[in-house]
Enzyme design. Structure first.
Site, short mmCIF file in Angstrom:
data_model
loop_
_atom_site.label_atom_id
_atom_site.label_comp_id
_atom_site.label_asym_id
_atom_site.label_seq_id
_atom_site.Cartn_x
_atom_site.Cartn_y
_atom_site.Cartn_z
CG ASP A 1 2.17 7.65 11.67
OD1 ASP A 1 2.49 8.97 11.56
OD2 ASP A 1 2.28 6.79 10.64
CE LYS B 1 -1.65 7.95 6.52
NZ LYS B 1 -0.78 7.22 5.49
CG ASP C 1 5.20 7.92 8.49
OD1 ASP C 1 4.55 7.48 9.24
OD2 ASP C 1 5.19 7.77 7.16
CB SER D 1 3.77 3.77 8.38
OG SER D 1 2.73 4.91 8.78
CG HIS D 2 0.88 2.14 11.08
ND1 HIS D 2 0.97 2.42 9.89
CD2 HIS D 2 0.34 0.93 11.37
CE1 HIS D 2 0.53 1.41 9.11
NE2 HIS D 2 0.27 0.37 10.04
CB THR E 1 -0.94 -0.12 1.19
OG1 THR E 1 -1.58 -1.08 1.26
CG2 THR E 1 -1.80 1.23 1.13
CG ASP F 1 1.95 9.18 7.15
OD1 ASP F 1 1.93 8.75 8.48
OD2 ASP F 1 2.18 8.58 5.99
NE ARG F 2 -1.33 5.04 9.69
CZ ARG F 2 -1.81 3.72 9.52
NH1 ARG F 2 -2.58 3.49 10.69
NH2 ARG F 2 -1.55 3.02 8.48
CB THR G 1 -6.88 1.36 0.91
OG1 THR G 1 -8.38 1.42 1.60
CG2 THR G 1 -5.89 1.69 1.92
C1 G16 Z 1 -0.64 3.52 4.44
C2 G16 Z 1 -1.04 4.21 3.22
C3 G16 Z 1 -2.57 4.76 3.60
C4 G16 Z 1 -3.40 3.36 4.00
C5 G16 Z 1 -2.79 2.62 5.06
C6 G16 Z 1 -3.25 1.34 5.50
O1 G16 Z 1 -0.52 4.29 5.61
O2 G16 Z 1 -0.50 5.59 3.11
O3 G16 Z 1 -3.16 5.25 2.49
O4 G16 Z 1 -4.72 3.70 4.29
O5 G16 Z 1 -1.47 2.42 4.76
O6 G16 Z 1 -3.27 0.30 4.52
P1 G16 Z 1 -3.62 -0.89 4.78
O7 G16 Z 1 -5.01 -1.13 4.95
O8 G16 Z 1 -3.46 -1.56 3.43
O9 G16 Z 1 -2.67 -1.72 5.79
P2 G16 Z 1 0.71 4.64 6.50
O10 G16 Z 1 0.46 5.41 7.56
O11 G16 Z 1 0.87 3.22 7.08
O12 G16 Z 1 1.75 5.03 5.40
#
Ligand code: G16
Length: 542
Positions: free
Chosen positions: A276, A375, A278, A112-113, A17, A280-281, A343
């Site tokens: 989170d 984001k 990085d 990320s998270h 993603t 962005d959340r 997504t």
């Molecule tokens: C990433 C994407 C988001 C997505 C999220 C969850 O976020 O940038 O657009 O909504 O993953 O994706 P999934 O449901 O496939 O785990 P982040 O904050 O992890 O970079």
């Protein structure tokens, strides 16, 4: 001196993603990182003479990996790499820097998270010249290159010290180490009414911002405490650590439980927020009042015009398909367009570039606007603060007013983590096959109205993205969505998204799990979730 090292393709380097995410030891085993970086460089058509932004969320292996990336960029002929001091850049700050400096793209190191550390997760993604995550077409090219790679190029010798501000040479390439915070903080100051927010804090308004030991700590100290005058100590867990203090830097009620406890205590501050790994959340929580990401998006879309950067109104809004339709109702009332995308933030890029959407958001705790192409956690916090300062209302009042006007889209996401991949794949495949036969069938109190697999046709470039989640709509307007996460690193994560609209004024303040009980029962009967995953219930409820 440039070294050309023979290599061979490594299986499984397919971006998910948001970039490639794997266990840290996988990335650390040479030439895993090297192969992937060369595939990015080749996949985007080379970096000869180009300028790249490089930075990450500071997780374990961040600085070492940046050294490798700099040496490979130099060996592949890049002209300049702009690096955040210490290798640090939040994802939105990196996006801003790419745009501000008109760079050709950026490499952002983050999972990320996901937790960080020697045994946890690492990640790398490429963002294009618009500052946004690479499109599917580009990630496909990168993945294709991982499969026929035979060599990579790397500069022999150490990269310059990225702890020191200023410029240094690496071969013919300039490594420019910059302050990671100042440009981003200036951008925020240009969008929001800092004077009004300063007055709010001066009048005793209390905030608790939980940086979760991750990248937003230094940004939040500078913006909230230094520039806006929030009391010292308002930012907690504000020093980035390579393993995020041993925690899970995911801003939701489960992982940010310390913040939840503080906000539901008798002496709770007026406003709570978290971001989170990085940056962005975001998570928003008022005194005794958690705001779901879908509701937050709707409120921000409704009231963004109160902030100077959005005073002219919004061109349109966009949300990912699993996100609730709360924002759709706001868009309809305002008479502006509302787009429904798959997504992944990358799908918002074209809409933002074309000026068709101003605000975007996702149920996964992401909201942002056309100020960058990612984001942006602190941006959402500041827009909320601007709204609170302008209206003089608290978070609870804002939510009550919003639901009274628009109705409430009760919403919840149930995650089943580290499920056996085959079992999860079979669940999805069998449900997909069953979709055409579901309409008209009853499950408990609900009757299926229609069901489909979501596909998206990008209105800007015409690209088609299929297989983006399974949707079941019920005749009472409720909806359930199932899809597999594209960001996990172990097994499969099944996400079940549940939504039901309520417009009865007497029923707007119920517990979401109770309000959604019929949908929860129906989708389990339809998809056999408990039986097939072998789980009694979800691991995480948000
Ligand atoms: C990433 C994407 C988001 C997505 C999220 C969850 O976020 O940038 O657009 O909504 O993953 O994706 P999934 O449901 O496939 O785990 P982040 O904050 O992890 O970079």
């Amino acid at each position: 001196m440039i070294q050309t090292i023979q290599t061979s393709p490594i299986a499984g380097q397919k971006p998910g993603t948001s970039g490639l995410r794997k266990k840290t030891p996988v990335f650390m085993a040479t030439p895993y990182l090297e192969n992937y970086v060369q595939a990015i460089i080749d996949g985007i058509g080379g970096v000869e003479g180009r300028t790249l932004v490089v930075g990450g969320d500071g997780r374990y292996f961040n600085d070492t990996a940046i050294g490798v990336i700099l040496r490979m960029a130099a060996a592949n002929g890049a002209a300049r790499c702009i690096v955040g001091q210490g290798g640090l850049l939040s994802t939105p700050a990196a996006s801003h820097l790419i745009r501000k400096r008109k760079a050709d793209g950026g490499l952002i190191l983050s999972a990320s998270h996901n937790p960080g550390g020697p045994e946890a997760d690492f990640g790398l993604k490429y963002n294009g010249p618009n500052g946004g995550p690479a499109s599917e077409a580009v990630t496909d090219q990168i993945f294709a290159r991982t499969q026929d790679l035979t060599e990579y190029r790397i500069w022999e010798g150490d990269a310059p010290d990225i702890g020191l501000l200023g410029e240094a040479q690496l071969g013919a390439m300039v490594v420019e180490v910059i302050d990671p915070i100042a440009d981003y903080a200036d951008l925020m100051e240009s969008l929001f009414d800092f004077a009004a927010i300063r007055t709010l804090f001066a009048d005793g308004f209390r905030i608790r911002f939980d940086a979760m030991h991750a990248i937003t700590g230094p940004y939040a100290h500078e913006i909230l405490e230094n520039r806006l005058g929030a009391a010292a100590g308002s930012v907690v867990n504000g020093t980035p650590s390579p393993d995020f203090g041993g925690g899970h830097p995911d801003p939701n009620p489960i992982w940010a439980h310390e913040l939840m406890a503080a906000m539901y205590a008798d002496d709770a501050p007026d406003f709570g927020a978290a971001s989170d790994g990085d940056g962005d959340r975001n998570m928003i929580v008022g005194r005794g009042c958690y705001v779901s990401p879908s509701d937050s998006l709707a409120v921000l879309a409704d009231l963004a015009h109160l902030a100077p950067g959005y005073a002219g109104g919004l061109a349109g809004v966009a949300r990912s398909m699993p996100t609730s339709a709360a924002v759709d109702r706001v868009a309809a009332a305002k008479g502006i367009a509302c787009f429904e995308t798959p997504t992944g933030w990358k799908f918002f890029g074209n809409l933002l570039d074309a000026g068709r959407a101003t605000l975007c958001g996702e149920e996964s705790a992401g909201t942002g606007s056309n100020h960058v192409r990612e984001k942006d956690g602190l941006w959402a916090v500041l827009l909320w603060l601007n709204i609170l300062a302008s209206t003089g209302k608290g978070v609870g009042q804002i939510m009550s007013d919003h639901w009274a006007r628009y109705g409430r889209n009760y919403y919840s996401r149930h995650d089943y983590e580290e499920v056996n991949s085959d079992a999860a794949g079979a669940l999805i495949a069998d449900l997909r096959a069953e979709l055409p036969a579901l309409a008209g069938k009853s499950y408990g109190a609900l009757i299926v109205d229609s069901a489909d697999a979501f596909a998206y046709d990008d209105p800007v470039d015409g690209s088609h993205s299929a297989g983006q989640g399974l949707r079941v709509f019920f005749t009472n307007g409720a909806r359930a969505v199932l899809r597999l996460s594209g960001t996990g690193t172990a097994g499969a994560t099944l996400r079940v998204y549940l939504e039901a609209l309520e417009t009865d004024p007497a029923a707007l303040h119920h517990d979401p799990q109770a309000a959604l009980a019929d949908v929860i029962t129906a989708i389990d009967a339809i998809a056999g979730i408990a039986a097939r995953t072998g789980r009694q219930g979800p691991d995480v409820i948000t």
